[in-house]
Design an enzyme around this catalytic site. Structure first.
Site, PDB file in Angstrom:
ATOM      1  N   ASP A   1       9.361  -7.272   1.827  1.00 46.00           N
ATOM      2  CA  ASP A   1       9.397  -6.752   0.454  1.00 46.00           C
ATOM      3  C   ASP A   1       9.496  -5.226   0.466  1.00 46.00           C
ATOM      4  O   ASP A   1       9.611  -4.598  -0.586  1.00 46.00           O
ATOM      5  CB  ASP A   1       8.215  -7.258  -0.386  1.00 46.00           C
ATOM      6  CG  ASP A   1       6.881  -6.828   0.164  1.00 46.00           C
ATOM      7  OD1 ASP A   1       6.824  -6.268   1.272  1.00 46.00           O
ATOM      8  OD2 ASP A   1       5.860  -7.059  -0.530  1.00 46.00           O
ATOM      9  N   SER A   2       9.500  -4.635   1.677  1.00 51.63           N
ATOM     10  CA  SER A   2       9.810  -3.203   1.813  1.00 51.63           C
ATOM     11  C   SER A   2      11.205  -2.929   1.252  1.00 51.63           C
ATOM     12  O   SER A   2      11.553  -1.775   0.998  1.00 51.63           O
ATOM     13  CB  SER A   2       9.739  -2.782   3.285  1.00 51.63           C
ATOM     14  OG  SER A   2      10.480  -3.667   4.101  1.00 51.63           O
TER      15      SER A   2
ATOM     16  N   ASP B   1       9.174 -12.341   3.041  1.00 48.39           N
ATOM     17  CA  ASP B   1       7.912 -11.982   2.389  1.00 48.39           C
ATOM     18  C   ASP B   1       7.759 -12.675   1.038  1.00 48.39           C
ATOM     19  O   ASP B   1       8.713 -12.717   0.248  1.00 48.39           O
ATOM     20  CB  ASP B   1       7.887 -10.467   2.134  1.00 48.39           C
ATOM     21  CG  ASP B   1       7.108  -9.712   3.178  1.00 48.39           C
ATOM     22  OD1 ASP B   1       6.239 -10.312   3.840  1.00 48.39           O
ATOM     23  OD2 ASP B   1       7.371  -8.504   3.333  1.00 48.39           O
TER      24      ASP B   1
ATOM     25  N   LYS C   1       5.980 -14.961   4.805  1.00 46.05           N
ATOM     26  CA  LYS C   1       4.840 -14.107   5.169  1.00 46.05           C
ATOM     27  C   LYS C   1       4.019 -13.796   3.920  1.00 46.05           C
ATOM     28  O   LYS C   1       4.584 -13.524   2.859  1.00 46.05           O
ATOM     29  CB  LYS C   1       5.328 -12.816   5.843  1.00 46.05           C
ATOM     30  CG  LYS C   1       4.183 -11.853   6.175  1.00 46.05           C
ATOM     31  CD  LYS C   1       4.601 -10.791   7.182  1.00 46.05           C
ATOM     32  CE  LYS C   1       5.359  -9.631   6.604  1.00 46.05           C
ATOM     33  NZ  LYS C   1       4.663  -8.864   5.560  1.00 46.05           N
TER      34      LYS C   1
ATOM     35  N   GLU D   1       0.522 -11.586   2.524  1.00 44.35           N
ATOM     36  CA  GLU D   1      -0.489 -10.565   2.809  1.00 44.35           C
ATOM     37  C   GLU D   1      -1.876 -11.060   2.400  1.00 44.35           C
ATOM     38  O   GLU D   1      -2.022 -11.686   1.350  1.00 44.35           O
ATOM     39  CB  GLU D   1      -0.169  -9.280   2.030  1.00 44.35           C
ATOM     40  CG  GLU D   1       1.106  -8.601   2.489  1.00 44.35           C
ATOM     41  CD  GLU D   1       1.382  -7.279   1.777  1.00 44.35           C
ATOM     42  OE1 GLU D   1       0.503  -6.778   1.029  1.00 44.35           O
ATOM     43  OE2 GLU D   1       2.483  -6.748   1.965  1.00 44.35           O
TER      44      GLU D   1
ATOM     45  N   GLU E   1      -0.969  -4.433  10.499  1.00 43.88           N
ATOM     46  CA  GLU E   1      -0.348  -3.146  10.161  1.00 43.88           C
ATOM     47  C   GLU E   1      -1.371  -2.021  10.097  1.00 43.88           C
ATOM     48  O   GLU E   1      -2.387  -2.127   9.394  1.00 43.88           O
ATOM     49  CB  GLU E   1       0.390  -3.275   8.804  1.00 43.88           C
ATOM     50  CG  GLU E   1       1.070  -1.976   8.395  1.00 43.88           C
ATOM     51  CD  GLU E   1       2.060  -2.128   7.242  1.00 43.88           C
ATOM     52  OE1 GLU E   1       2.324  -3.278   6.818  1.00 43.88           O
ATOM     53  OE2 GLU E   1       2.564  -1.089   6.776  1.00 43.88           O
TER      54      GLU E   1
END
Ligand code: KIV
Length: 277
Positions: free
Chosen positions: A44-45, A83, A113, A115, A182
């Site tokens: 999602d960057s 993501d 993925k 978070e 991270e």
């Protein structure tokens, strides 16, 4: 050979380092895949490096599907992980499964993925039960930027480190096939990697982990808005692109480009008739 979530687990057993890079489009994904990367993360960057947002919070499930589709068309061997964007797995387990399903069904993702730690375990279990491999993400979790108070190193004090280690165990227990760690001190990251049976993929987590991930434009030297300490620019593409564009502008303005070899000619007789007419 095609990489799957099972390959990740095998690599950990065989002590083989895993490599992962982000990609958001067909051409980049194809180049990275051809270079032999193990996994491509449609991160999602993309909200920041492709769309120019200040952070990742505005990214939608539709954005992730759109970019995953493009990446998938360029990839033959790498595992494609997508993501789950902010608020796509926070409302309910049912909605999380539905959104993860869309990333797989419409986008072509081979794993997703998420978070977070303990608090997202019900969603993780639900998604895995639907047959979708899940990668965890701990430490600096950019979707919680406002809660964390900025892009800061995580797990430096005793309470934070204990929570991080506990969350890593909990995620493994929940069934994730790997965890991205991270921006955490490398001794903590190494400790987690040694204790867990699943591969730990680090970004700003030192070399004592089972693999590394970077944002592709950071590696290429193309994204300059944020330059974290953990980034290594392997190329200087930003400067190279600007150099090329400046030369193009100059040559067009001076009539140097296009040359004859870049142009199409035609039959003289037909041309004469056209001009006469
Ligand atoms: O979105 C992303 O690119 C990521 C990586 C930084 C791990 O989550």
């Amino acid at each position: 050979m095609k990489v799957t979530s099972k390959t990740f687990l095998k690599s950990k057993k065989e002590n083989k380092k895993l490599t992962m890079l982000t990609a958001y489009d067909y051409t980049t994904a194809k180049l990275i895949d051809e270079a032999g990367i193990d996994a491509i993360l449609v991160g999602d960057s993309l909200g920041m490096v492709m769309l120019g947002y200040e952070n990742t919070l505005s990214v939608t499930v539709e954005d992730m599907i759109y970019h995953t589709k493009a990446v998938k068309r360029g990839v033959k061997n790498a595992l494609v992980v997508t993501d789950m964007p902010f608020m796509s797995y926070h409302i309910s387990v049912e909605e999380s499964i539905k959104n993860a399903g869309r990333l797989v069904k419409e986008g072509g993702a081979e794993a997703i993925k998420i978070e977070g730690g303990k608090e997202v375990v019900p969603q993780i279990k639900g998604i895995i039960n639907a047959g979708i491999p899940v990668m965890g993400h701990l430490g600096l979790t950019p979707q919680s930027i406002h809660k964390l108070g900025g892009y800061k190193i995580q797990g430096k004090n005793l309470d934070e480190a204990k929570k991080l280690i506990e969350d890593a165990y909990i995620l493994q227990e929940a069934g994730v096939f790997s965890i991205v760690l991270e921006c955490v001190p490398y001794p903590i990251a190494e400790h987690i990697a040694k204790k867990l049976d699943i591969p730990i993929i680090g970004i700003g987590a030192g070399k004592g982990v089972d693999g590394q991930v970077l944002v592709c434009f950071d590696l290429f030297g193309m994204y300059e808005d944020i330059r974290p300490k953990f980034v290594k620019q392997y190329l200087n593409m930003g400067e190279k692109i600007k150099e090329g564009v400046k030369k193009y502008i100059e040559e067009v303005r001076q009539g140097i480009f296009p040359e004859e070899k870049h142009s199409y000619n035609m039959d003289k007789n037909i041309l004469e008739k056209i001009i006469k007419n």
